[in-house]
Design a protein around this motif. Structure first.
Motif, PDB file in Angstrom:
ATOM      1  N   GLN A   1       0.810  -1.222   0.000  1.00 36.44           N
ATOM      2  CA  GLN A   1       0.000   0.000   0.000  1.00 36.44           C
ATOM      3  C   GLN A   1       0.846   1.276   0.000  1.00 36.44           C
TER       4      GLN A   1
ATOM      5  N   ARG B   1       3.803  12.232  10.127  1.00 35.91           N
ATOM      6  CA  ARG B   1       4.024  12.427   8.695  1.00 35.91           C
ATOM      7  C   ARG B   1       5.263  13.278   8.463  1.00 35.91           C
TER       8      ARG B   1
ATOM      9  N   ASN C   1      -8.189   0.455   6.361  1.00 34.16           N
ATOM     10  CA  ASN C   1      -8.038   1.559   5.401  1.00 34.16           C
ATOM     11  C   ASN C   1      -6.582   1.993   5.315  1.00 34.16           C
TER      12      ASN C   1
ATOM     13  N   GLY D   1      -4.784   2.839   2.881  1.00 34.58           N
ATOM     14  CA  GLY D   1      -4.541   3.929   1.954  1.00 34.58           C
ATOM     15  C   GLY D   1      -4.670   5.295   2.589  1.00 34.58           C
ATOM     16  N   LEU D   2      -5.433   5.383   3.701  1.00 33.98           N
ATOM     17  CA  LEU D   2      -5.607   6.676   4.361  1.00 33.98           C
ATOM     18  C   LEU D   2      -4.292   7.214   4.951  1.00 33.98           C
TER      19      LEU D   2
ATOM     20  N   SER E   1      -3.101   9.252   2.083  1.00 32.84           N
ATOM     21  CA  SER E   1      -4.045  10.075   1.335  1.00 32.84           C
ATOM     22  C   SER E   1      -3.847  11.557   1.545  1.00 32.84           C
ATOM     23  N   LYS E   2      -3.164  11.935   2.642  1.00 27.66           N
ATOM     24  CA  LYS E   2      -2.940  13.346   2.934  1.00 27.66           C
ATOM     25  C   LYS E   2      -1.602  13.834   2.410  1.00 27.66           C
ATOM     26  N   GLU E   3      -0.917  12.988   1.668  1.00 25.33           N
ATOM     27  CA  GLU E   3       0.415  13.389   1.162  1.00 25.33           C
ATOM     28  C   GLU E   3       0.261  14.304  -0.047  1.00 25.33           C
TER      29      GLU E   3
END
Length: 414
Positions: free
Chosen positions: A343, A386, A406, A408-409, A412-414
């Protein structure tokens, strides 16, 4: 708010192993980062007979054995000494904390300088005051070891060598290897004095970067400006023309039987280099497009044990030992990292850590999952950092179940 871990201030060695949740952790520092076939064979057998059946490749280009019973430590030391993998005493082992450029070529004279530095450190009893983690790196070209922690870097240039203390954008330029070793030792002696002063004041000795701005160049030398190379994730597995074959191990963990099989397939005169990228390099000046004859017999097609492709998603994850192997870890790490690897987007990196120390990775990662223990009724909980390190402030917390549901979350904020 994460639980502050206990910082030991030193890393395990062969003479001074570290107790952990699964027994003693013992770290072997191969001379100049190279292993003969006989030495590699001995390490595989020690891991199988005395350890937990696996070897770990560290970010300092060392080989780590885990799960050793305290009563077997002396037998392991005798076995290491018999094949030239044990220093004369703990002090010499601690001073010989150097990473040699695994991609160096003969014309770069890296091994010759590394040998000279190793001999000088062996005799330098006046450096006993250096902190336990004080380290060196020797590079065939500036930037090859940019992601490796080092208090003093010796870097080959077209006209000689640069000797750079961590924490300065400047280095000492010298003409030859002997001058490079002398300059490096002068910087180390100065820092050993600084460390002694801090201890006398009841303070931790710290590292070179914290005081490098106070450094004055040794007599006859001047500072020259240098560029800061970009930090990458290291080279990909595969052929390094003129040097050899890079072979990755998932999360740096290599089953003893896999290493033993590799060594059986290689010529007896073969050398392996241990890299800081959790890979082994099999020396082969003819490395190129065609696979070597020993490839299949070495078991390198077994993807469970080896990473041989540049696009393997496991190259995009890292993890410390985690629970229950480490007593400070607040949750499991390695199985989760491997589960999430597919992922992780190309160009990103996920680090899963059991606590805030960041033993397995000092560099920042795109996403860090830091174990925080268990929430009653929710199971294991992880903080999400992050673009940071293990000990940095988290942006959110997630349960293990939500991470798995999840994944992928996380990106997802990248």
């Amino acid at each position: 708010m994460h639980t502050p871990p206990h910082i030991q201030g030193w890393c395990p060695g062969a003479w001074q192993p570290m107790a952990s949740g699964d027994g003693l952790v013992l770290r072997v520092r191969p001379p100049l980062g190279r292993l003969t076939a006989a030495q590699a064979r001995r390490l595989a057998r020690l891991a199988w007979v005395h350890g937990n059946g696996a070897l770990e490749l560290s970010s300092r280009a060392n080989v780590q054995l885990r799960g050793i019973a305290p009563g077997r430590h002396s037998a392991v030391l005798r076995a290491l000494a018999a094949v030239g993998l044990l220093d004369a005493d703990a002090g010499r082992e601690r001073r010989r904390n150097l990473v040699i450029d695994p991609l160096c070529r003969p014309q770069e004279a890296v091994h010759a300088l590394g040998q000279a530095l190793q001999q000088a450190l062996d005799a330098a009893d006046d450096l006993a005051g250096l902190p336990a983690k004080f380290g060196w790196s020797v590079e065939g070209a500036p930037g090859r070891l940019a992601g490796v922690s080092a208090d003093i870097r010796l870097q080959r240039t077209a006209t000689g060598w640069l000797v750079q203390p961590d924490g300065r954008q400047q280095a000492l330029a010298v003409a030859d290897a002997s001058q490079a070793v002398a300059a490096g030792l002068a910087l180390a002696r100065w820092f050993a004095g600084q460390a002694s002063l801090r201890r006398a004041q009841g303070l931790r000795p710290g590292r070179m970067a914290a005081v490098a701005a106070q450094l004055q160049p040794p007599p006859g030398l001047d500072w020259v400006e240098t560029e800061t190379p970009a930090h990458g994730e290291g080279p990909a597995p595969g052929a390094v023309p003129g040097v050899g074959w890079l072979l990755g191990a998932p999360l740096g963990r290599l089953p003893a039987v896999a290493l033993a099989r590799l060594v059986r397939a290689l010529p007896e005169q073969a050398f392996l280099r241990v890299t800081p990228w959790r890979m082994l390099l099999v020396e082969d000046a003819g490395a190129g497009a065609a696979l070597p004859r020993w490839w299949a017999a070495a078991g390198l097609d077994n993807a469970a044990d080896w990473i041989t492709g540049a696009h393997d998603p496991r190259l995009r994850v890292s993890a410390c030992t985690g629970a229950p192997g480490c007593t400070q870890a607040l949750g499991p790490t390695q199985a989760l990292a491997l589960e999430l690897a597919p992922q992780v987007p190309h160009g990103a990196h996920l680090h899963v850590t059991g606590c805030a120390k960041g033993c397995a990775r000092q560099a920042p990662a795109t996403v860090v999952l830091r174990a925080e223990g268990e929430d009653e009724g929710e199971g294991p909980v992880y903080s999400v950092v992050r673009h940071g390190r293990a000990g940095d402030r988290a942006q959110e917390q997630r349960t293990l179940a939500s991470v798995r549901d999840n994944p992928g979350l996380l990106f997802s904020k990248e």
